[in-house]
Design an enzyme around this catalytic site. Structure first.
Site, PDB file in Angstrom:
ATOM      1  N   SER A 137      63.026  33.017  41.521  1.00  0.00           N
ATOM      2  CA  SER A 137      63.886  32.883  42.700  1.00  0.00           C
ATOM      3  C   SER A 137      63.927  34.218  43.424  1.00  0.00           C
ATOM      4  CB  SER A 137      65.304  32.476  42.293  1.00  0.00           C
ATOM      5  OG  SER A 137      66.194  32.547  43.398  1.00  0.00           O
ATOM      6  N   TYR A 150      72.925  32.343  37.450  1.00  0.00           N
ATOM      7  CA  TYR A 150      71.634  31.802  37.889  1.00  0.00           C
ATOM      8  C   TYR A 150      70.666  32.940  38.204  1.00  0.00           C
ATOM      9  CZ  TYR A 150      68.200  29.498  40.909  1.00  0.00           C
ATOM     10  OH  TYR A 150      67.030  29.055  41.487  1.00  0.00           O
TER      11      TYR A 150
END
Length: 251
Positions: A137, A150
């Site tokens: 990400s 996350y």
């Protein structure tokens, strides 16, 4: 990709589903791995002349992951590509994050990546080499508000990718990571819903890109396919940003 066998985790939706569609178009036999039932997707692929196998898997569970790879070996007798797209997101400031949420995010995103990549090594070695593509990400590289767990899990995926590439180049296995920015997927929408002001969070995420739009799952799948293909034969240990420019501009 004709004659190649590809496992795609997180195959039921979002980036994983787009990867399935991309590999099928290129003639690969695809194993659709997800905790949801993907048998209808597999049946549709086979009814159109493709090869597909649907397997339910919990990427956090070593036995479940082992069963996935055993079923792939039984059906196709080889493995060439792992596109590991399974993942979840949770928002919240650290004092508000429960240990249960921490464990779930880390187990699925980070431990799941390790278990699936580890299980792929032996069958790829037996097949003469292969390619593993992980999904990181842009949040592995920049700090965004209210999403620390996350982000940390994806930072782990990024460095694990480099380490796996270093260890298994000798086996003819390339390992690369795609780091998407905000992509219009069910997971992204669920993440917005967890924020105190979903609409504001959505607008801020969209404005974070240079292009001022969300990416599409197929735009990530195109890069995953490239990294898995022989067109990327001299790429390993690479972290490829596909983030619409999020990490290229100042706030």
């Amino acid at each position: 990709m004709n004659g190649k066998v590809v496992i795609v985790t997180g195959a039921a939706s979002g980036i994983g589903k787009a990867c399935v569609e991309r590999f099928v178009r290129q003639g690969a036999a695809v194993v659709l791995a997800d905790r949801e039932d993907t048998s209808a997707m597999a049946h549709s692929i086979e009814s159109q002349g493709g090869q597909a196998l649907a397997i339910r898997v919990d990427v956090r569970n070593e036995e479940s992951v082992s069963a996935l790879f055993a079923a792939t070996e039984t059906r196709f007798s080889r493995l060439d590509v792992l596109a590991h797209a399974a993942g979840i997101s949770r928002r919240g400031l650290a004092p508000e994050v429960s240990l249960h949420d921490w464990d779930e995010v880390i187990d699925i995103n980070f431990k799941g990546t390790f278990l699936c990549a580890r299980a792929a090594i032996a069958p790829m070695r037996d097949s003469g080499g292969g390619a593993i593509v992980t999904i990181g990400s842009e949040l592995a590289h920049v700090a965004a508000p209210n999403i620390s767990v996350y982000s940390a899990s994806k930072a782990g995926v990024v460095h694990l990718t480099r380490c796996l590439a270093r260890d298994h180049g000798v086996d003819g296995i390339r390992v690369n990571c795609v780091c998407p920015g905000p992509i219009e997927t069910p997971m992204l929408n669920r993440s917005f819903e967890q924020s105190p002001d979903p609409q504001s969070t959505r607008r801020r995420a969209q404005a974070s890109t240079i292009m001022e739009r969300f990416g599409r799952p197929e735009e990530i799948a195109n890069v995953v396919h490239f990294l898995a293909s022989q067109e990327a034969s001299f790429m390993t240990g690479s972290i490829v940003m596909v983030d619409g420019g999020v990490t290229s501009k100042s706030p």
